[in-house]
Each structure stands twice: as structure tokens, then as C-alpha cells.
Write an enzyme that holds these catalytic residues in place. Structure first.
Site, PDB file in Angstrom:
ATOM      1  N   SER A  97       0.831  -1.194   0.000  1.00  0.00           N
ATOM      2  CA  SER A  97       0.000   0.000   0.000  1.00  0.00           C
ATOM      3  C   SER A  97       0.876   1.258   0.000  1.00  0.00           C
ATOM      4  O   SER A  97       1.664   1.453  -0.923  1.00  0.00           O
ATOM      5  CB  SER A  97      -0.957  -0.038   1.198  1.00  0.00           C
ATOM      6  OG  SER A  97      -1.980   0.910   1.062  1.00  0.00           O
ATOM      7  N   ASP A 103     -10.001  -4.148  -4.447  1.00  0.00           N
ATOM      8  CA  ASP A 103      -9.157  -3.097  -3.879  1.00  0.00           C
ATOM      9  C   ASP A 103      -9.248  -1.862  -4.768  1.00  0.00           C
ATOM     10  O   ASP A 103      -8.987  -1.955  -5.978  1.00  0.00           O
ATOM     11  CB  ASP A 103      -7.713  -3.591  -3.789  1.00  0.00           C
ATOM     12  CG  ASP A 103      -6.756  -2.582  -3.173  1.00  0.00           C
ATOM     13  OD1 ASP A 103      -7.182  -1.463  -2.840  1.00  0.00           O
ATOM     14  OD2 ASP A 103      -5.568  -2.922  -3.025  1.00  0.00           O
ATOM     15  N   HIS A 119      -7.849  -5.358  -0.194  1.00  0.00           N
ATOM     16  CA  HIS A 119      -6.719  -4.568   0.284  1.00  0.00           C
ATOM     17  C   HIS A 119      -6.320  -5.027   1.689  1.00  0.00           C
ATOM     18  O   HIS A 119      -7.170  -5.385   2.504  1.00  0.00           O
ATOM     19  CB  HIS A 119      -7.099  -3.086   0.315  1.00  0.00           C
ATOM     20  CG  HIS A 119      -5.933  -2.173   0.522  1.00  0.00           C
ATOM     21  ND1 HIS A 119      -5.052  -1.854  -0.482  1.00  0.00           N
ATOM     22  CD2 HIS A 119      -5.488  -1.517   1.629  1.00  0.00           C
ATOM     23  CE1 HIS A 119      -4.128  -1.035  -0.017  1.00  0.00           C
ATOM     24  NE2 HIS A 119      -4.364  -0.823   1.271  1.00  0.00           N
TER      25      HIS A 119
END
Length: 310
Positions: free
Chosen positions: A159, A252, A282
Site C-alpha cells: 500500500s 481493492d 486490500h
């Protein structure tokens, strides 16, 4: 189709999420504490064949904490991974990603150095990026004491941490003394120039539009003279960047920008592989207790890391 185990988890948490106050109304320290509790609850069985050592490494404005993971039977020197945790540049720490780093070290057979970079909003952009760059340089310069082969050092992150790893790779691409061997970009936040379809269409699970807006506001990179270090959608890529594995998840909001970044790397002449897990969400790497599918993904990711620098 959404993985049924994650679907059950999301359904169970839906009522609690609906009653949660806006992020702006909660002190960052409390948000971080809640995130740490959530991730520890979904990762209670990390590998035990990894030893750790907490240390201080060079940061952008002084030393920052880090944790070195050494898998059982690792050669000295071994390949290495400098790792940056996710959390929108505002949450996450060594503890939220401890099990994840242990799995990567154990399965890939390489040393992992996790960096506890400074977080926004207390430390706005470019503090985290400066720490990531300085820590990576430090790892190369202290490779011998870390037990790492400086010719086999990768950078990676998930991320926001994937953004940091990609940014550091660009910053160091012309540094002959610190040649990064590989980029491990796990559902990276690229911050594209044009809003992607997945950012428009997906509002969660886990990563909601409100969370993304709060991360942007907290980071405070918009309008900064160095904002290009974070907003990589407009970065000029070239063939002298390290090979990369870009992993995305089907549910995601960041999936399209990760896919597009892998394509742009390939078009620039970089050896880049894109792998998508269509049923996952995610943050799945730090939720291995939720679904057996996470373990299979981790094995494949670690195998790619091992092939690159192991």
C-alpha cells in the site's frame, strides 16, 4: 467473486463500521491503536523460525526504529529486503506488519529489515519518503553488519509502503554504489494523475473513499515542491529501474493503478510482473488468519522474492 472468508469477515464488521465516527474526529493515536489491534487479531500464528533484532537506522532527520528479521539457516551474507509497512502514511508500524515480515523472511530465506518511518499528520510529506530513502541508503552502507549481500538487496512494501519502495527505487536508480536488485510492490498506492475506474467504483472493503481522503489530507503532499516523489502516476520511468513484482487484489480501489504501474514499467524496459488475486481485498497480506487464500498468495510472493535475491 469475493473470497468467502473475507466476505464473512466484512459482513460481521459492517454494523460496527457503519457506526464509526469520521476519521477527522478521532485522534491519530487512537486510529493507530485500533489498526494495530485489528491486525494482530487476524495474524496470531506467525512463523517461529525467525529471530529478530530491534535497532536504529539512519532516517531523514535522525535515527528511526527498525527491526531485522533473520530466518533460521540463513547464510551470511544472505539476500535482503528493506521493507516499508502500509497504512496510508499515517498508521501502521513494526507490530502491525510483524507477522508479514516474518513470513517473507521465513519463506524466502532472506533477511528483512522493516523500517518504522515517521508518520503523518505529525510528520507530513516528505518525512516518510525521506526516512525511506535514508534507511535504504543506510542498509546498503551497513550491509555487512546486517548480514546482507549488498548486491542482493531489494526494497518492498504494501500500500503506502509500496509507494515508498517504488519512490526509493526511482531516487536511487542512478546510484552505482546502491543498486537495488528488486522491487516488491504489494497493492501499491501510486496516486495516479487521473482517477482510475477502481478508485471511482470501489468504496472499500477496508480501504474506503473516506480513508483515502483522510490519508491524502494527512500526508499534505498536494502542492509540495517534491510531490512527484509520492504521486508516481506522473513519474518518468526508465529501463534502469530494478525488476519488479506488482501484486494487486480484485476488491481493492488501488488495483488499477498497480496494474497500470506494472504496465508502465514494462513499457519503459523494466522486467515487471503483475499478479492479481481477484478474490482478495486490500491489506490481505496482514490478515492471514482470515482465509487460506492468503497463505497461498504469500508463498507465491515469497518465491518470487527468493528467486530475485535469495
Amino acid at each position: 467473486m469475493l473470497d468467502p472468508h473475507f466476505k464473512a469477515m466484512i459482513n460481521a464488521a459492517a454494523e460496527q463500521a457503519a457506526n464509526a465516527p469520521p476519521l477527522d474526529a478521532v485522534p491519530p493515536a487512537m486510529i493507530r491503536m485500533g489498526y494495530q489491534m485489528q491486525r494482530k487479531a487476524t495474524d496470531q500464528n506467525p512463523p517461529q523460525d525467525v529471530t529478530t533484532k530491534d535497532l536504529q537506522v539512519g532516517g531523514g532527520a535522525g535515527p528511526v526504529p527498525a527491526r531485522l528479521y533473520i530466518p533460521a539457516g540463513a547464510q551470511t551474507p544472505s539476500g535482503g529486503l528493506v521493507y516499508f509497512h502500509g497504512g496510508g502514511f499515517t498508521i501502521g508500524d513494526l507490530e502491525t506488519h510483524d507477522g508479514h515480515c516474518r513470513r517473507l523472511a521465513s519463506l524466502a530465506g532472506v533477511r528483512v529489515l522493516a523500517i518504522d518511518y515517521r508518520l503523518a499528520p505529525e510528520h507530513p510529506f516528505p518525512a516518510g519518503h525521506d526516512d525511506a530513502l535514508a534507511a535504504t541508503k543506510w542498509a546498503f552502507d551497513h550491509a555487512a553488519e546486517l548480514g546482507m549481500d549488498p548486491k542482493r538487496i531489494a526494497v518492498g512494501g504494501d500500500s503506502a509502503g509500496g509507494n515508498l519502495a517504488a519512490s526509493v527505487s526511482i531516487d536511487l536508480k542512478n546510484d552505482p554504489a546502491r543498486k537495488i536488485a528488486f522491487q516488491l510492490l504489494l497493492y501499491p498506492g501510486i496516486w495516479p494523475e487521473v482517477e482510475t475506474a477502481s478508485r471511482k467504483e470501489l468504496d472499500g472493503p477496508i480501504l474506503t473513499k473516506a480513508a483515502l481522503a483522510w490519508f491524502d489530507k494527512s500526508l499534505a503532499a498536494i502542492g509540495h515542491a517534491q510531490s512527484g516523489r509520492a504521486f508516481l502516476g506522473g513519474a518518468k520511468l526508465s529501463g534502469d529501474l530494478p525488476p519488479a513484482l506488482v501484486v494487486t487484489a480484485g476488491f481493492d480501489p488501488l488495483k488499477d493503478e498497480g496494474r497500470d504501474y506494472a504496465r508502465r514499467l514494462t513499457e519503459a524496459g523494466v522486467s515487471a510482473t503483475h499478479v492479481e488475486y481477484p478474490g482478495l481485498i486490500h491489506d490481505f497480506y496482514v490478515m492471514p488468519d482470515v482465509s487460506p487464500a492468503v497463505h497461498e498468495a504469500v508463498k507465491e510472493t515469497a518465491a518470487a522474492l527468493k528467486a530475485a535475491v535469495g
